[in-house]
Write a protein that holds these residues in place. Sequence first.
Motif, short mmCIF file in Angstrom:
data_model
loop_
_atom_site.label_atom_id
_atom_site.label_comp_id
_atom_site.label_asym_id
_atom_site.label_seq_id
_atom_site.Cartn_x
_atom_site.Cartn_y
_atom_site.Cartn_z
N SER A 1 36.93 7.68 48.33
CA SER A 1 36.77 7.98 46.91
C SER A 1 38.02 7.62 46.15
O SER A 1 39.06 7.38 46.72
CB SER A 1 36.45 9.47 46.73
N PHE A 2 37.91 7.62 44.84
CA PHE A 2 39.04 7.29 44.00
C PHE A 2 39.26 8.41 43.01
O PHE A 2 38.31 9.04 42.54
CB PHE A 2 38.81 5.97 43.26
N GLY A 3 40.53 8.69 42.72
CA GLY A 3 40.85 9.79 41.82
C GLY A 3 41.78 9.35 40.73
O GLY A 3 42.41 8.31 40.80
N GLY A 4 41.92 10.20 39.70
CA GLY A 4 42.88 9.95 38.64
C GLY A 4 42.45 8.90 37.65
O GLY A 4 43.16 8.61 36.70
N GLY A 5 41.30 8.27 37.84
CA GLY A 5 40.80 7.29 36.88
C GLY A 5 41.57 5.99 36.87
O GLY A 5 41.38 5.17 35.99
N SER A 6 42.44 5.77 37.84
CA SER A 6 43.27 4.57 37.83
C SER A 6 43.06 3.70 39.05
O SER A 6 43.83 2.80 39.32
CB SER A 6 44.74 4.98 37.74
N GLY A 7 42.01 3.99 39.81
CA GLY A 7 41.76 3.21 41.01
C GLY A 7 42.62 3.63 42.18
O GLY A 7 42.65 2.94 43.19
N THR A 8 43.30 4.74 42.07
CA THR A 8 44.12 5.24 43.17
C THR A 8 43.22 5.82 44.25
O THR A 8 42.41 6.71 43.97
CB THR A 8 45.09 6.33 42.68
N PRO A 9 43.32 5.35 45.47
CA PRO A 9 42.43 5.85 46.52
C PRO A 9 42.75 7.29 46.89
O PRO A 9 43.90 7.73 46.83
CB PRO A 9 42.69 4.91 47.70
N THR A 10 41.73 8.03 47.27
CA THR A 10 41.88 9.39 47.77
C THR A 10 41.71 9.37 49.28
O THR A 10 40.72 8.87 49.80
CB THR A 10 40.85 10.33 47.14
N ILE A 11 42.72 9.90 49.98
CA ILE A 11 42.68 9.98 51.44
C ILE A 11 42.35 11.41 51.82
O ILE A 11 43.07 12.35 51.47
CB ILE A 11 44.04 9.55 52.05
N ASN A 12 41.25 11.58 52.51
CA ASN A 12 40.77 12.90 52.91
C ASN A 12 41.20 13.20 54.34
O ASN A 12 40.97 12.40 55.25
CB ASN A 12 39.24 12.95 52.80
N ASP B 1 39.24 10.46 56.28
CA ASP B 1 40.01 9.29 56.71
C ASP B 1 40.89 9.62 57.91
O ASP B 1 41.12 8.76 58.78
CB ASP B 1 40.89 8.79 55.56
N ILE B 2 41.44 10.85 57.95
CA ILE B 2 42.42 11.24 58.95
C ILE B 2 42.04 12.60 59.53
O ILE B 2 41.57 13.48 58.82
CB ILE B 2 43.84 11.35 58.32
N ALA B 3 42.29 12.78 60.82
CA ALA B 3 42.25 14.09 61.46
C ALA B 3 43.52 14.21 62.32
O ALA B 3 44.10 13.20 62.73
CB ALA B 3 41.01 14.26 62.32
N VAL B 4 43.92 15.47 62.56
CA VAL B 4 45.15 15.68 63.36
C VAL B 4 44.86 16.73 64.44
O VAL B 4 45.30 17.88 64.35
CB VAL B 4 46.33 16.13 62.48
N PRO B 5 44.12 16.35 65.48
CA PRO B 5 43.83 17.30 66.57
C PRO B 5 44.99 17.37 67.57
O PRO B 5 45.96 16.61 67.47
CB PRO B 5 42.61 16.67 67.23
N ASN B 6 44.85 18.27 68.53
CA ASN B 6 45.80 18.28 69.64
C ASN B 6 45.58 17.06 70.52
O ASN B 6 44.50 16.47 70.53
CB ASN B 6 45.63 19.55 70.47
N ASN B 7 46.60 16.73 71.27
CA ASN B 7 46.60 15.48 72.03
C ASN B 7 45.43 15.35 72.98
O ASN B 7 44.92 14.24 73.21
CB ASN B 7 47.90 15.34 72.82
#
Length: 380
Positions: free
Chosen positions: A44-55, A101-107
């Motif tokens: 998705s994009f936020g801020g109305g300026s084409g800046t991508p949103t990283i979830n 886009d990203i997850a941070v699980p245990n190894n």
Amino acid sequence: MPSSRTEQAEKSETTNEHRNDRRTFLKATGAAGTVGLTAGCIGSFGGGSGTPTINILTWEEYADLKSDIESRLDVNVKFTKSTSSSKMFSSWNSGQNEQYDIAVPNNNYVPKMMEAGLVDSVPKDVVSNYSSTYDVFKGFADNQFTSGGEMYGVPIRFGWYGYSYDSRKVDDHEPTYAKLFDDEYSGQIIMYDNHFKAMSAAALYLGYRDAFEGGKVTLSEKQIEEVKQTMIDQKPMLQGYIAADPTYIKSLRQGNFVIGQSGRNEIVEMWTNGDDWPEMAAPKEGSLAWFESAVVSKASSNKEKAWQVVNEFIAPKLGAKLAKVGYSPSVNPKTQDHLSDEQNEMFGSIDPSRLENMIPFKAVEKEDAWIKAWEEIKTA
């Protein structure tokens, strides 16, 4: 072993119960950030300026990095809090990998995500801070996160287990698991109420270190039986079994026990709150270690931006900030330059020689036999 990935994840998550309690405790004591954690749609994009949103699906402390990341990169970041690695895995494996886009699980969950085809390979030229990380974590990543010459996860921060003790009642000594099986402290010893952690400590005490060297823990049935009998023999010496960090800290302060299995985070928490008498021991036989590792969804439409965000998690300044809010050291030793001497003592400067004896969490062979033995230990 369980037949489905989800069942396997739920079963293996017992190794993470203790850390979930730590996170709850940090939240209760105000150590976690105050930035809101909200879900969003991938790409998705936020801020109305084409800046991508990283979830990002991760632990709550990471949200403290929101404003720093957005000021350093041309992105908006939205954090969704998770309370366990198994939930991260099961949600991605059921289709939510398209929402994040990203997850941070245990190894120990990164290989599961790799096997399920959920994650993107790491572009090391983008994740440039990885080259500065401790060599031991590069080795762990090579062993656990690499397939076909490609790496799929980036270590972020870590901690380890051993035992701690009341230095006012237990003399200085060479750190060894033997102390947890010494009748000198009969009635004043505690062990984790967790089959993986408690039985692993007993196995290392018995000299079965070789079983922890491969991709899985490979105790034979005979060795599992020896571990079981050793722990049954230990039971009369125990004050009991324990799980939660807050319970551990309260009980140690009350003098209910003088020595017991613990993670380093409990002791750092006590040091931070002014208790200077607890000591943490990293046993010579080896210390079980956890480390969180970032992955990027194969379904992400913003993979390069996502990896740039991951790179910020281990950037010297931001990695130091994450260490402070979570009381856990970064895998990047350059974070030390952004911490005070006291902070470095607790969760910054780690002698690399101490890391060499760490054993990363991993799956076990014959887990049904482990669980059966643990049930017999608890009911003996």
